[in-house]
Design a protein around this motif. Structure first.
Motif, PDB file in Angstrom:
ATOM      1  N   GLY A  76     -14.740   5.310 -12.630  1.00  0.00           N
ATOM      2  CA  GLY A  76     -15.738   5.360 -13.684  1.00  0.00           C
ATOM      3  C   GLY A  76     -15.399   6.189 -14.899  1.00  0.00           C
ATOM      4  N   LEU A  77     -14.226   6.786 -14.950  1.00  0.00           N
ATOM      5  CA  LEU A  77     -13.760   7.527 -16.129  1.00  0.00           C
ATOM      6  C   LEU A  77     -12.427   6.943 -16.567  1.00  0.00           C
ATOM      7  N   VAL A  78     -12.167   6.960 -17.857  1.00  0.00           N
ATOM      8  CA  VAL A  78     -10.899   6.461 -18.381  1.00  0.00           C
ATOM      9  C   VAL A  78      -9.752   7.185 -17.670  1.00  0.00           C
ATOM     10  N   VAL A  79      -8.760   6.427 -17.258  1.00  0.00           N
ATOM     11  CA  VAL A  79      -7.630   6.964 -16.493  1.00  0.00           C
ATOM     12  C   VAL A  79      -6.992   8.170 -17.173  1.00  0.00           C
ATOM     13  N   ALA A  80      -6.876   8.137 -18.493  1.00  0.00           N
ATOM     14  CA  ALA A  80      -6.216   9.213 -19.231  1.00  0.00           C
ATOM     15  C   ALA A  80      -7.019  10.522 -19.228  1.00  0.00           C
ATOM     16  N   THR A  81      -8.263  10.490 -18.805  1.00  0.00           N
ATOM     17  CA  THR A  81      -9.085  11.700 -18.728  1.00  0.00           C
ATOM     18  C   THR A  81      -8.532  12.603 -17.635  1.00  0.00           C
ATOM     19  N   ALA A  82      -8.226  13.830 -17.986  1.00  0.00           N
ATOM     20  CA  ALA A  82      -7.667  14.776 -17.018  1.00  0.00           C
ATOM     21  C   ALA A  82      -8.703  15.114 -15.951  1.00  0.00           C
ATOM     22  N   TYR A  83      -8.207  15.456 -14.756  1.00  0.00           N
ATOM     23  CA  TYR A  83      -9.113  15.945 -13.726  1.00  0.00           C
ATOM     24  C   TYR A  83      -9.787  17.206 -14.243  1.00  0.00           C
ATOM     25  N   ALA A  84     -11.089  17.338 -13.981  1.00  0.00           N
ATOM     26  CA  ALA A  84     -11.835  18.511 -14.430  1.00  0.00           C
ATOM     27  C   ALA A  84     -12.938  18.818 -13.421  1.00  0.00           C
ATOM     28  N   ALA A  85     -13.343  20.079 -13.396  1.00  0.00           N
ATOM     29  CA  ALA A  85     -14.410  20.501 -12.493  1.00  0.00           C
ATOM     30  C   ALA A  85     -15.663  19.666 -12.751  1.00  0.00           C
ATOM     31  N   GLY A  86     -16.342  19.300 -11.667  1.00  0.00           N
ATOM     32  CA  GLY A  86     -17.574  18.541 -11.755  1.00  0.00           C
ATOM     33  C   GLY A  86     -17.402  17.037 -11.601  1.00  0.00           C
ATOM     34  N   GLN A  87     -16.171  16.542 -11.708  1.00  0.00           N
ATOM     35  CA  GLN A  87     -15.954  15.103 -11.546  1.00  0.00           C
ATOM     36  C   GLN A  87     -16.099  14.714 -10.075  1.00  0.00           C
ATOM     37  N   HIS A  88     -16.607  13.504  -9.858  1.00  0.00           N
ATOM     38  CA  HIS A  88     -16.772  12.995  -8.492  1.00  0.00           C
ATOM     39  C   HIS A  88     -15.528  12.214  -8.088  1.00  0.00           C
ATOM     40  N   VAL A  89     -15.020  12.504  -6.896  1.00  0.00           N
ATOM     41  CA  VAL A  89     -13.822  11.851  -6.378  1.00  0.00           C
ATOM     42  C   VAL A  89     -14.011  11.520  -4.903  1.00  0.00           C
ATOM     43  N   GLU A  90     -13.151  10.629  -4.427  1.00  0.00           N
ATOM     44  CA  GLU A  90     -13.053  10.338  -3.000  1.00  0.00           C
ATOM     45  C   GLU A  90     -11.768  10.996  -2.514  1.00  0.00           C
ATOM     46  N   VAL A  91     -11.799  11.614  -1.343  1.00  0.00           N
ATOM     47  CA  VAL A  91     -10.622  12.277  -0.787  1.00  0.00           C
ATOM     48  C   VAL A  91     -10.407  11.777   0.640  1.00  0.00           C
ATOM     49  N   TYR A  92      -9.216  11.219   0.878  1.00  0.00           N
ATOM     50  CA  TYR A  92      -8.865  10.665   2.193  1.00  0.00           C
ATOM     51  C   TYR A  92      -7.632  11.388   2.717  1.00  0.00           C
ATOM     52  N   GLY A  93      -7.733  12.008   3.883  1.00  0.00           N
ATOM     53  CA  GLY A  93      -6.565  12.582   4.535  1.00  0.00           C
ATOM     54  C   GLY A  93      -5.778  11.451   5.185  1.00  0.00           C
ATOM     55  N   VAL A  94      -4.505  11.311   4.806  1.00  0.00           N
ATOM     56  CA  VAL A  94      -3.740  10.138   5.232  1.00  0.00           C
ATOM     57  C   VAL A  94      -2.328  10.496   5.699  1.00  0.00           C
ATOM     58  N   THR A  95      -1.758   9.574   6.448  1.00  0.00           N
ATOM     59  CA  THR A  95      -0.337   9.581   6.786  1.00  0.00           C
ATOM     60  C   THR A  95       0.216   8.232   6.343  1.00  0.00           C
ATOM     61  N   CYS A  96       1.318   8.260   5.617  1.00  0.00           N
ATOM     62  CA  CYS A  96       1.906   7.021   5.092  1.00  0.00           C
ATOM     63  C   CYS A  96       2.581   6.225   6.199  1.00  0.00           C
ATOM     64  N   GLY A  97       2.365   4.926   6.164  1.00  0.00           N
ATOM     65  CA  GLY A  97       3.056   4.011   7.062  1.00  0.00           C
ATOM     66  C   GLY A  97       4.360   3.549   6.430  1.00  0.00           C
ATOM     67  N   GLU A  98       4.939   2.548   7.019  1.00  0.00           N
ATOM     68  CA  GLU A  98       6.209   1.992   6.535  1.00  0.00           C
ATOM     69  C   GLU A  98       5.999   1.274   5.206  1.00  0.00           C
ATOM     70  N   ARG A  99       6.914   1.489   4.270  1.00  0.00           N
ATOM     71  CA  ARG A  99       6.889   0.740   3.004  1.00  0.00           C
ATOM     72  C   ARG A  99       7.399  -0.670   3.293  1.00  0.00           C
ATOM     73  N   ARG A 100       6.703  -1.666   2.743  1.00  0.00           N
ATOM     74  CA  ARG A 100       7.084  -3.052   2.997  1.00  0.00           C
ATOM     75  C   ARG A 100       7.340  -3.759   1.677  1.00  0.00           C
ATOM     76  N   LYS A 101       8.570  -4.208   1.487  1.00  0.00           N
ATOM     77  CA  LYS A 101       8.876  -5.010   0.300  1.00  0.00           C
ATOM     78  C   LYS A 101       8.217  -6.363   0.463  1.00  0.00           C
ATOM     79  N   LEU A 102       7.542  -6.816  -0.573  1.00  0.00           N
ATOM     80  CA  LEU A 102       6.857  -8.100  -0.522  1.00  0.00           C
ATOM     81  C   LEU A 102       7.798  -9.223  -0.922  1.00  0.00           C
ATOM     82  N   ALA A 103       7.475 -10.415  -0.492  1.00  0.00           N
ATOM     83  CA  ALA A 103       8.308 -11.583  -0.800  1.00  0.00           C
ATOM     84  C   ALA A 103       8.401 -11.776  -2.310  1.00  0.00           C
ATOM     85  N   PRO A 104       9.572 -12.179  -2.797  1.00  0.00           N
ATOM     86  CA  PRO A 104       9.710 -12.440  -4.229  1.00  0.00           C
ATOM     87  C   PRO A 104       8.774 -13.561  -4.662  1.00  0.00           C
TER      88      PRO A 104
END
Length: 162
Positions: A108-136
């Protein structure tokens, strides 16, 4: 019209370390080692869906069945483009199988807007899986996908702290 646009208004960042998922700090979201994803992800390459279990609660005395929400699980898949310049190919080089961190999404905010106090975000604790190259594909760039496994608690209503 009061609708919130998504084009150019969704920021996604892979962050190595966050102390509080309910209040990530500006310093954590901009620290050395983060990976800005919004310029690498395809326009439909941020997929976050939830599975939610059901707890049955029927009683002997009732003629109706009751249920309550059970456990929930985030299913996260990212699809992005490769970059021929290694320094710009950070999603590919940093987010390798087994890498632990946090996916932070701001909407909901322009991507170029820097992170700042008070902004609402989603935070997900994650572990990366295998990178998969997609078919050309015809008339396309090289793409790949990564499944992010929910490996710790997530917060879809976090607020950035100073």
């Amino acid at each position: 019209m009061g609708q919130i646009l998504t084009d150019g208004n969704t920021r996604a960042t892979f962050v190595p370390s966050i102390a509080s998922i309910s209040a990530p700090t500006v310093a954590e979201l901009t620290a050395v080692g983060i990976v800005d994803l919004e310029n690498t992800l395809t326009d439909d390459g941020l997929s976050i869906e939830f599975d939610e279990g059901t707890i049955a609660g029927p009683t002997l005395a009732s003629t109706q069945d009751f249920e309550a929400p059970g456990r929930s699980k985030a299913n996260i898949d990212l699809t992005g483009y490769r970059d021929s310049i290694t320094a710009n190919d950070r999603m590919w080089t940093v987010m390798v199988r087994g890498t632990v961190g946090f996916l932070v999404v701001r909407r909901g905010l322009v991507v170029a807007t820097a992170y700042a106090a008070g902004q609402h975000v989603e935070v997900y604790g994650v572990t990366c899986g295998e990178r998969r190259k997609l078919a050309p594909e015809r008339e396309s760039q090289e793409k790949f996908s990564i499944k992010l496994f929910a490996s710790s608690t997530y917060n879809i209503d976090a607020t950035v702290a100073a």
